[in-house]
Design a protein around this motif. Structure first.
Motif, short mmCIF file in Angstrom:
data_model
loop_
_atom_site.label_atom_id
_atom_site.label_comp_id
_atom_site.label_asym_id
_atom_site.label_seq_id
_atom_site.Cartn_x
_atom_site.Cartn_y
_atom_site.Cartn_z
N LEU A 254 -35.56 31.63 -10.00
CA LEU A 254 -34.69 32.61 -9.35
C LEU A 254 -33.39 31.96 -8.89
O LEU A 254 -32.79 32.36 -7.90
CB LEU A 254 -35.43 33.25 -8.17
CG LEU A 254 -36.54 34.24 -8.58
CD1 LEU A 254 -37.42 34.62 -7.39
CD2 LEU A 254 -35.95 35.48 -9.23
N ARG A 255 -32.96 30.96 -9.65
CA ARG A 255 -31.69 30.29 -9.42
C ARG A 255 -30.83 30.40 -10.67
O ARG A 255 -31.22 29.93 -11.75
CB ARG A 255 -31.92 28.81 -9.09
CG ARG A 255 -32.69 28.57 -7.81
CD ARG A 255 -31.81 28.79 -6.60
NE ARG A 255 -32.51 28.52 -5.36
CZ ARG A 255 -31.95 27.96 -4.30
NH1 ARG A 255 -30.68 27.60 -4.33
NH2 ARG A 255 -32.65 27.75 -3.20
N ASP A 256 -29.66 31.00 -10.55
CA ASP A 256 -28.80 31.22 -11.71
C ASP A 256 -28.40 29.92 -12.39
O ASP A 256 -28.34 29.84 -13.63
CB ASP A 256 -27.55 32.01 -11.31
CG ASP A 256 -27.85 33.49 -11.11
OD1 ASP A 256 -28.79 33.99 -11.74
OD2 ASP A 256 -27.14 34.13 -10.32
N GLU A 257 -28.09 28.89 -11.60
CA GLU A 257 -27.65 27.63 -12.21
C GLU A 257 -28.76 27.00 -13.04
O GLU A 257 -28.51 26.37 -14.08
CB GLU A 257 -27.15 26.65 -11.14
CG GLU A 257 -28.20 26.21 -10.12
CD GLU A 257 -28.31 27.10 -8.90
OE1 GLU A 257 -28.69 26.60 -7.83
OE2 GLU A 257 -28.02 28.31 -9.03
N VAL A 258 -30.00 27.18 -12.60
CA VAL A 258 -31.14 26.64 -13.35
C VAL A 258 -31.37 27.46 -14.62
O VAL A 258 -31.60 26.91 -15.70
CB VAL A 258 -32.41 26.65 -12.47
CG1 VAL A 258 -33.64 26.26 -13.28
CG2 VAL A 258 -32.23 25.71 -11.28
N SER B 115 -30.39 36.92 -15.41
CA SER B 115 -29.96 36.28 -14.16
C SER B 115 -31.08 36.41 -13.13
O SER B 115 -32.04 37.15 -13.32
CB SER B 115 -28.70 36.95 -13.63
OG SER B 115 -28.98 38.29 -13.25
N ALA B 116 -30.93 35.71 -12.02
CA ALA B 116 -31.90 35.81 -10.94
C ALA B 116 -31.94 37.23 -10.39
O ALA B 116 -33.02 37.78 -10.11
CB ALA B 116 -31.56 34.81 -9.84
N GLU B 117 -30.78 37.86 -10.24
CA GLU B 117 -30.74 39.22 -9.72
C GLU B 117 -31.39 40.20 -10.69
O GLU B 117 -32.02 41.19 -10.28
CB GLU B 117 -29.30 39.65 -9.44
CG GLU B 117 -29.17 40.99 -8.74
CD GLU B 117 -29.98 41.07 -7.44
OE1 GLU B 117 -30.52 42.15 -7.16
OE2 GLU B 117 -30.07 40.05 -6.73
N ILE C 88 -41.58 28.10 -13.95
CA ILE C 88 -41.66 26.79 -14.59
C ILE C 88 -41.15 25.74 -13.62
O ILE C 88 -40.09 25.89 -13.01
CB ILE C 88 -40.83 26.74 -15.89
CG1 ILE C 88 -41.43 27.70 -16.93
CG2 ILE C 88 -40.79 25.33 -16.46
CD1 ILE C 88 -40.67 27.74 -18.24
N ALA C 89 -41.92 24.67 -13.46
CA ALA C 89 -41.53 23.55 -12.60
C ALA C 89 -41.00 22.41 -13.46
O ALA C 89 -41.59 22.08 -14.50
CB ALA C 89 -42.73 23.07 -11.78
N GLY C 90 -39.88 21.83 -13.04
CA GLY C 90 -39.31 20.70 -13.77
C GLY C 90 -38.06 21.05 -14.55
O GLY C 90 -37.54 20.22 -15.30
N LEU C 91 -37.55 22.29 -14.37
CA LEU C 91 -36.33 22.69 -15.06
C LEU C 91 -35.14 21.86 -14.56
O LEU C 91 -35.15 21.34 -13.44
CB LEU C 91 -36.06 24.18 -14.83
CG LEU C 91 -37.13 25.14 -15.36
CD1 LEU C 91 -36.88 26.55 -14.86
CD2 LEU C 91 -37.18 25.12 -16.88
N ARG C 92 -34.12 21.77 -15.39
CA ARG C 92 -32.96 20.96 -15.03
C ARG C 92 -32.27 21.50 -13.78
O ARG C 92 -32.02 22.70 -13.66
CB ARG C 92 -31.97 20.94 -16.20
CG ARG C 92 -32.39 20.00 -17.32
CD ARG C 92 -31.50 20.12 -18.53
NE ARG C 92 -31.79 21.33 -19.28
CZ ARG C 92 -31.26 21.61 -20.48
NH1 ARG C 92 -30.41 20.76 -21.02
NH2 ARG C 92 -31.58 22.73 -21.10
N GLY C 93 -32.00 20.60 -12.85
CA GLY C 93 -31.32 20.97 -11.61
C GLY C 93 -32.24 21.54 -10.55
O GLY C 93 -31.79 21.85 -9.43
N GLN C 94 -33.51 21.67 -10.84
CA GLN C 94 -34.46 22.28 -9.91
C GLN C 94 -34.93 21.25 -8.88
O GLN C 94 -35.10 20.08 -9.18
CB GLN C 94 -35.66 22.81 -10.70
CG GLN C 94 -36.58 23.74 -9.95
CD GLN C 94 -37.70 24.22 -10.87
OE1 GLN C 94 -38.36 23.41 -11.53
NE2 GLN C 94 -37.89 25.52 -10.95
N THR C 95 -35.13 21.71 -7.63
CA THR C 95 -35.63 20.86 -6.56
C THR C 95 -36.93 21.45 -6.01
O THR C 95 -37.27 22.61 -6.28
CB THR C 95 -34.61 20.74 -5.42
OG1 THR C 95 -34.46 22.05 -4.81
CG2 THR C 95 -33.26 20.26 -5.93
#
Length: 393
Positions: A131-135, A144-146, A173-180
């Motif tokens: 639910l993060r657009d940048e990810v 998009s997240a929205e 999904i866990a481990g996507l680029r830029g995800q924390t």
């Protein structure tokens, strides 16, 4: 012909609006045979022909569970979804226990939901992923997240379309680029605010990952998994979480328990066990894969020719039973295993089991075999040892 009880059906819809960076399933982004949300009656007719063929091969009068995946099933025209599902159910001699359709957020409309409801779908699996657009942008996701939030609002608000009710699940999904780790927690919190009772949390699949990548993905996946458990979800399989047993996916549970399952649609795979007394190849099971070529799939008149077959030996089937069964919280069902193979699991990997029991990493009861909670992270290590012993038997 074998006589299978409780067989499941997987339907692969190989169409996508765009290909996600992490996906390795067979799919087509552009095709002369298909346009998103436009009728494709010839493809639907071929699917139904193959369903009839598989029903005959499996010796069943219907399917216990049906799962439409992809690709993107929600790219089909609503009238095609309705027609396929209604025709499938009309050929059943008994009700389908669970009928799941995978959905992308951007495809959720009232018209789509009405088609699913009229077709008898009773479970929707929404591909949120993040639910993060940048990810999402980094992974080339179309929505998009929205868009995902809107889809969840529309789905929950229109559950009334489904006379028998509808269960909604979401994938992350866990481990996507830029995800924390914080992003993973916040995504879970937001999903649960919609009242979801089932969530799938997968670790990102990376071809040839570095050690650093593996560690990062594993850490985020473990963090999210623990967070879901603290939120009151039961982890009934390594990547799947449900509020109660009634909220679990019946189709996937059958798959992990190696129940017979048929596949239709380009790229689909099915497996059925055979009568050993009639098997000339010494095979214990037959794996049938639909050729990954849409043009040939549509053109072929003899439907048997769209399938390629692989004969699975006894040891190959034992390996798969371990791979699947040990992913479940309940572990490998050793009673079913003995009934299928004619002997207990110790006859194949007894030394490995004993060694892991001595270290407190393996739990064996009268009905199950499973790794202890602390040892689940070492599943791959256990399987390597078990397969090595199996090769020597």
């Amino acid at each position: 012909m074998s006589s299978e009880v409780g067989a499941s059906l997987y339907v692969h819809i190989p169409f996508c609006a765009q290909r996600c960076a992490y996906c390795d399933f067979y799919s087509l982004v552009r095709s002369t045979y298909f346009r998103p949300h436009q009728p494709c009656p010839h493809f639907i007719d071929r699917l139904l022909q193959d369903v009839a063929l598989q029903r005959e091969c499996f010796g069943v009068q219907g399917w216990q569970t049906v799962y439409m995946g992809g690709g993107t099933p929600s790219l089909l025209a609503p009238q095609d979804i309705r027609h396929f599902c209604v025709a499938l159910r009309a050929a059943q001699r008994y009700p389908i226990q669970e009928f799941t359709l995978e959905v992308n957020p951007e495809d959720v409309t009232e018209e789509f939901l009405c088609a699913c409801a009229e077709g008898g779908v009773n479970r929707l699996s929404l591909g949120v992923q993040s639910l993060r657009d940048e990810v999402l942008r980094a992974e080339r996701r179309a929505a998009s997240a929205e868009c995902a939030r809107t889809a969840l609002r529309v789905m929950t608000a229109n559950a009334r379309f489904f006379s028998g009710g509808v269960r909604i699940s979401a994938d992350l999904i866990a481990g996507l680029r830029g995800q924390t780790a914080r992003m993973v927690r916040e995504d879970i919190d937001e999903l649960l605010s919609f009242g979801l009772r089932h969530v799938s949390l997968y670790g990102l699949c990376v071809p040839h990952p570095t050690e650093t990548q593996e560690e990062r993905i594993a850490a985020l996946w473990a963090h999210g998994s623990a967070y879901l458990v603290r939120a009151g979800f039961n982890r009934y399989e390594l990547s799947n979480f449900a509020r109660t047993a009634a909220d679990e996916s019946a189709h996937n549970r059958a798959y992990w328990r190696m129940a017979p399952h048929a596949g239709v649609g380009p790229g689909a795979v099915g497996t059925r066990f055979v009568n050993l007394s009639l098997s000339k190849e010494g095979a214990w099971a037959i794996r049938s894969t639909v050729r990954k070529h849409l043009g040939q799939y549509l053109a072929e008149v003899c439907r048997e020719n769209v399938y390629e077959h692989e004969f699975l030996t006894e040891h190959m089937c034992v390996q798969e039973a371990l791979l699947m069964g040990l992913r479940l919280e309940q572990g490998l069902d050793v009673v079913t295993f003995r009934a299928r193979f004619g002997k207990g699991i110790e006859a194949y990997i007894g030394k490995t089991i004993a060694r892991w029991q001595c270290h407190g990493r393996m739990q064996r009861t009268a009905t199950s075999l499973r790794l202890s909670a602390q040892a689940r992270v070492f599943l791959d290590s256990f399987l390597r040892e078990a397969f090595a012993e199996l090769a020597r038997t």
